[in-house]
Design a protein around this motif. Structure first.
Motif, PDB file in Angstrom:
ATOM      1  N   GLY A  17       1.872  -7.832  -4.203  1.00  0.00           N
ATOM      2  CA  GLY A  17       1.143  -7.028  -3.234  1.00  0.00           C
ATOM      3  C   GLY A  17       0.612  -5.743  -3.829  1.00  0.00           C
ATOM      4  N   ASN A  31       0.810  -1.215   0.000  1.00  0.00           N
ATOM      5  CA  ASN A  31       0.000   0.000   0.000  1.00  0.00           C
ATOM      6  C   ASN A  31       0.849   1.275   0.000  1.00  0.00           C
ATOM      7  N   PHE A  66      -8.861  -4.353  -0.132  1.00  0.00           N
ATOM      8  CA  PHE A  66      -7.439  -4.654   0.009  1.00  0.00           C
ATOM      9  C   PHE A  66      -6.542  -3.421  -0.064  1.00  0.00           C
ATOM     10  N   ASN A 113      -7.288 -11.584   4.990  1.00  0.00           N
ATOM     11  CA  ASN A 113      -7.716 -10.200   5.171  1.00  0.00           C
ATOM     12  C   ASN A 113      -8.880 -10.066   6.145  1.00  0.00           C
ATOM     13  N   GLY A 132       0.969 -12.859   2.759  1.00  0.00           N
ATOM     14  CA  GLY A 132       0.628 -12.276   4.048  1.00  0.00           C
ATOM     15  C   GLY A 132       1.816 -12.084   4.963  1.00  0.00           C
ATOM     16  N   PRO A 146      -2.608  -9.091   6.676  1.00  0.00           N
ATOM     17  CA  PRO A 146      -2.423  -8.000   5.711  1.00  0.00           C
ATOM     18  C   PRO A 146      -1.190  -7.149   5.996  1.00  0.00           C
ATOM     19  N   ARG A 147      -0.729  -7.154   7.258  1.00  0.00           N
ATOM     20  CA  ARG A 147       0.441  -6.364   7.621  1.00  0.00           C
ATOM     21  C   ARG A 147       1.068  -6.919   8.894  1.00  0.00           C
ATOM     22  N   TRP A 189      -3.679  -3.302   2.427  1.00  0.00           N
ATOM     23  CA  TRP A 189      -2.769  -4.462   2.470  1.00  0.00           C
ATOM     24  C   TRP A 189      -1.322  -3.984   2.332  1.00  0.00           C
TER      25      TRP A 189
END
Length: 395
Positions: free
Chosen positions: A213, A164, A239, A233, A248, A273-274, A242
């Motif tokens: 990603g 992201n 998303f 998620n 992941g 997701p993080r 993400w």
């Protein structure tokens, strides 16, 4: 632009004919033995494109050259089988047109496909760059490195470790295109002459460490693994937040620099997701590719671009060399970003780079806001970081 060598032509003559640095011509034709050029061989002319032109009434080679500020012999070179005394209306000629502006639109949400397409476009016009595939992502997408320059000093920039934070990719691509334009047009960037940088610095760029990603954030999940990704998620089909790779795993928590500490204190203990650092360091192909790159190429300094915060981090356990502090002062001066020596976070690429090589490493947190930062911040971010790019090369 390709041209066919005529009897008596040399690269030195072409550098004069097209007003190009001789070294760029040499590096654009590495596959050729420049000491054994023969008529009929094809040579690359960087920074130019051959453009079709339809002859109009009254045109001659001489009037076309004068009207477009072209060298007459350059027109002859591109049209070897055309008799200039027998031009007919409607005949198509090829004209050598200098590329004076960026050829890619950097200010956009870059998917991995767009990145690959734009790198091909740049390499066609600027064949003195080299594009290497340094590894594959989980979904078998290429992780690409761009090499430019011949210097002893080796400088590396990378972007989109975090999905992201994809805006870091177009920032790098804009700098790349601006740098290439400046080299072939004898221009400076912020008063800095770039040809000396080309000759003194070998620049390595990895614009997109995490292609899977980034595509997930921008385009949504691939159908084949959609259900698995929605499960990771937390059941959400949104998303945009993400941060991890497609497995992941947070790629910037994957490095053996106090990885065990990060593993224990992270709340995420499984793919997420993080913030999940993986079940072991360097488990992910993207992280491995970046580690292998640094091991194989002795970079003198490394800048990893992230978002957000308008600050940068540059220390790790006192292992950073004195040069890091000097660079940090300059980065803060030219960007206005806050310089932070130590931060309570480990296992990042910057941490590992400093630990492994005791060379200056930086995590640059571009812009300010909530990730993903909007493209409306692009121009401001680029102006903030442009001076940092230049300082990292000429200091």
């Amino acid at each position: 632009m390709k041209v066919t060598i005529r009897k008596g032509d040399t690269l030195w003559y072409y550098s004069q004919l097209f007003y190009l640095p001789f070294q760029l011509l040499l590096d654009s034709n590495r596959q050729q033995d420049v000491n054994a050029l023969m008529p009929g061989m094809e040579i690359e002319i960087p920074g130019f494109q051959s453009v079709p032109y339809m002859v109009e009434k009254g045109d001659t080679f001489w009037t076309i050259a004068r009207q477009r500020n072209l060298s007459l012999d350059a027109i002859f070179l591109l049209n070897p089988n055309v008799d200039p005394n027998l031009l007919s209306i409607g005949k198509t000629l090829l004209l050598p047109i200098r590329v004076t502006n960026p050829i890619i639109i950097a200010k956009q949400a870059y998917s991995s496909e767009q990145l690959s397409n734009d790198l091909k476009r740049l390499s066609n016009v600027y064949p003195f760059i080299t594009i290497n595939e340094i590894g594959k992502s989980v979904l078998n997408q290429p992780i690409q490195e761009i090499l430019i320059g011949n210097g002893v000093k080796k400088v590396h920039f990378n972007g989109s470790f975090h999905a992201n934070e994809w805006i870091t990719t177009p920032i790098i691509m804009k700098f790349l295109n601006d740098y290439l334009v400046s080299l072939t047009n004898h221009r400076s960037i912020r008063g800095v002459r770039t040809l000396p940088l080309y000759n003194s610095v070998s620049l390595s760029l990895v614009p997109m460490v995490n292609p899977d990603g980034v595509d997930l954030v921008l385009q949504g999940p691939p159908p084949s693994i959609r259900e698995r990704l929605i499960e990771i998620n937390r059941g959400s089909e949104e998303f945009t937040g993400w941060k991890a790779n497609i497995n992941g795993v947070d790629l910037n928590n994957q490095y053996p620099a106090k990885w065990e500490i990060e593993k224990e204190r992270k709340e995420e203990k499984s793919p997420a997701p993080r913030d999940f650092p993986g079940y072991k360091p360097l488990s992910e192909p993207e992280a491995i590719a970046m580690a292998d790159l640094a091991r194989e190429t002795p970079f003198d300094r490394m800048l990893a671009l992230h978002t957000q915060g308008k600050e940068f981090y540059w220390g790790y356990e006192g292992l950073e060399p004195p040069e890091s502090e000097r660079l940090a002062e300059e980065f803060a001066r030219v960007s206005g970003y806050e310089s932070v020596r130590y931060v309570d976070s480990y296992a990042g690429y910057k941490d590992w780079f400093i630990k492994e090589f005791q060379k200056p490493g930086f995590t640059m947190e571009l812009g300010k806001g909530i990730n993903p930062l909007p493209l409306s911040q692009f121009d401001e971010i680029y102006q903030d970081i442009l001076g940092v790019f230049l300082v990292s090369m000429y200091q």
